[in-house]
Write an enzyme that holds these catalytic residues in place. Sequence first.
Site, PDB file in Angstrom:
ATOM      1  N   CYS A   1       0.829  -1.207   0.000  1.00 21.22           N
ATOM      2  CA  CYS A   1       0.000   0.000   0.000  1.00 21.22           C
ATOM      3  C   CYS A   1       0.866   1.261   0.000  1.00 21.22           C
ATOM      4  CB  CYS A   1      -0.954  -0.025   1.181  1.00 21.22           C
ATOM      5  SG  CYS A   1      -2.016  -1.493   1.169  1.00 21.22           S
TER       6      CYS A   1
ATOM      7  N   SER B   1      -3.034  -0.627  12.361  1.00 21.67           N
ATOM      8  CA  SER B   1      -2.348  -0.716  11.083  1.00 21.67           C
ATOM      9  C   SER B   1      -1.530   0.551  10.870  1.00 21.67           C
ATOM     10  CB  SER B   1      -3.380  -0.856   9.966  1.00 21.67           C
ATOM     11  OG  SER B   1      -2.825  -0.515   8.726  1.00 21.67           O
TER      12      SER B   1
END
Length: 557
Positions: A196, A473
Site C-alpha cells: 500500500c 495498522s
Amino acid sequence: MQGSKSCPHKEGPNRVSTRGLMKAAGFTSEEIAQPFVGIACSWTDAFPGHNRLNQLAEDVARGVIARGGTPMIFHTIAICDGYCGSTEGAKYSLPSREVICDSIECEAAAHGFDAMVFVAACDKIVPGMLMAAARLNLPSVMVTGGPMLPGRVPGEEALQNLSTIAQHAGRFSRGEISAERLMEYEDHCMPGSGCCAGMYTANSMGCMAEVLGLALPGNGTIPAVYAERNRLAKEAGRQVMALWRRQLLPSDILTEASFQNAITMDLLIGCSTNTLLHLPAIAHEVGIRITPDDFEEKGSKVPVVCSLAPGGADHIVDLYEAGGVQALMKEGIEGGLLDGGVMTVTGKTAGENTASAVVWNEKVIRPLDRPRLPNGGLCILRGNLAPEGAVIKAAALKAEDRRFTGRARVFDSEAAGRTAVLNGEIHEGEVIVIRYEGPKGAPGMPEMARLITLIQSSGLGERVPLLTDGRFSGITRGGCIGHICPEAAAGGPIALVEDGDIIDYDIDQRRLSLLVEDAVLEERRKRWSCPPPKVTRGYLARYARQVTSAAEGAVLR
C-alpha cells in the site's frame, strides 16, 4: 567448499542418494558441487503486495547463478491484514510472524543452505524473514516487493491510497456520493501490484531492512512495478554470493548501532507503530534488547522530516524520487544522528553507501534544521493507565489533537466497539477503550484499522480517541493510542477502567492517565478476574500461552 553448510548433505560416497534425489529434480553435478543458496519467498496471487514476488525470486536466482551459486526457491505463508482485518482471521496476522521465522529455520537448517535471500512484502512477513536471517546467521540479503503507486481517480486531482478509500465509504454512507462514484474509487484507489502506497507497516519494514543494512540501497522505496525492482533482485542474488565468499554474516551487520540507526530513521520518516513490535523482535534474535524506552529517548531529540500518507500528502514514490532512504540517511549521518560506520550487505559501511546520495526534493525530505515536527514521530506515553508504556503515531496527529480529556466508553472486544459506533452510541468528547485485544487476550493482537476508519467516516472525524491494548495498522492517524502495557489479560490497569471514568492524555508531556483514585482502583483489582481464554485449541492457544508483552516485541518464550 571446506566448512560449507551444504557439504555434509552432498559430499562423499554415503551421500549418493542425496545427489541422486537432486539429479532427479534436474540438478547437474556441477550445480550440486556449488554453494546452495536458499531463496525464501512468500509469493501468493491473493493480494497485490505479493503477486509479483515469484518474478523477483526468479530474478534473485538468476543473480545467484551468475556468480556461481545454486539457487533453491521455497515458499512460506503470507497473510494480508487488509483482507482479514476485523474478522477472526485477523488474530492470526501477528502470530504468523513466528510461523514464518520458524518455517524458514526448518527449511534452511534441514537442507544445509550456505546462504539465503529473503523475498517478501507486507506487514508481518518482512519482519518474520528478518528474524529468520538473524537467527540462522548465514550470509543473507533481504529483498522486499516494493511500494504500490498511488491511485488516480477520474475527476480527482488528489492521489488516492488505502486510507482514503475508507473516507469515501463514509461519504457514501452519508449520502454525499453515489454508489457508482464509490465504485470508481474502489476501482482506482489502488492501481496495481505493491505494498500500500503510504508509509504503512509494509513499507516501513522495507525501509527498516535497508537501514539495518540487510537490504541493498533502494530496497525501501523503488516502486514494485518498476524494472529497477527486478534489477535490484538480480543484484541481491549476485551480492549474496560475495557475502558467502567473504563470510559476512547478519551478526556482523545487526549490531546495537544498526538498531539505533533504525530507530532514528523510523522517527525521521514517521513510520508505523508496528515497528515497535518488529524491531525488538528482530533484535531479540541476535541477543540485543530494544525497548520502548529506546524509541522515547531518541524521540525527544529526532525531528520528523517527511510527511507521508496517512499523516501527509506524500507517498513512497515521492520519497523514492526525492532520493530515498539513502539520501535521508546521508542527512542523518551528516547531522550526527546516525552512525555511518555500520556494516551493510554491500560490503561497505552506511557512510560509504550514502556518500553520493542526493536529496532531490526538500519538500519531501526536509532539512534537519527545517523539519515538519521538531520531535516525536512516534511517542511513548506512560502513566497509571500504561505503566509499561503505550504508543501513538504523533506524526499523523493534528496539533489540536495532542491533548485530550474525556469520558471512557469501555468495550471488551473490537467487535463490541464497532457495533457501538455503527449504532450511533459514541459521542464527541468520549474516548473509546478497547481491551482484551493484546497478544494474550485476543489472542494475537489484531489490528484495528477498520474500527479507526469507521470512527473517522462516521461523522466523528478524529475527535473521538481510541485507546487499546491491541494494535493499529500503519494507515492509522489521529488520537489512536495502542500497545497499552500491561495488557488487560495480564491484569494491566486497562482491565480496571469503567464507563464514565475520566481519561487524560498529553502527547507533549508523554502522559496517559486514568483519573481515578488509587484506592478505588485497588478495590476494583480485588474484584477483577481474567476472563477465560477466547481460544483453547490450535496454534493461537499455544501462542497465547507463550507470547510476551507488546513492550517486548510480542516474541515467544
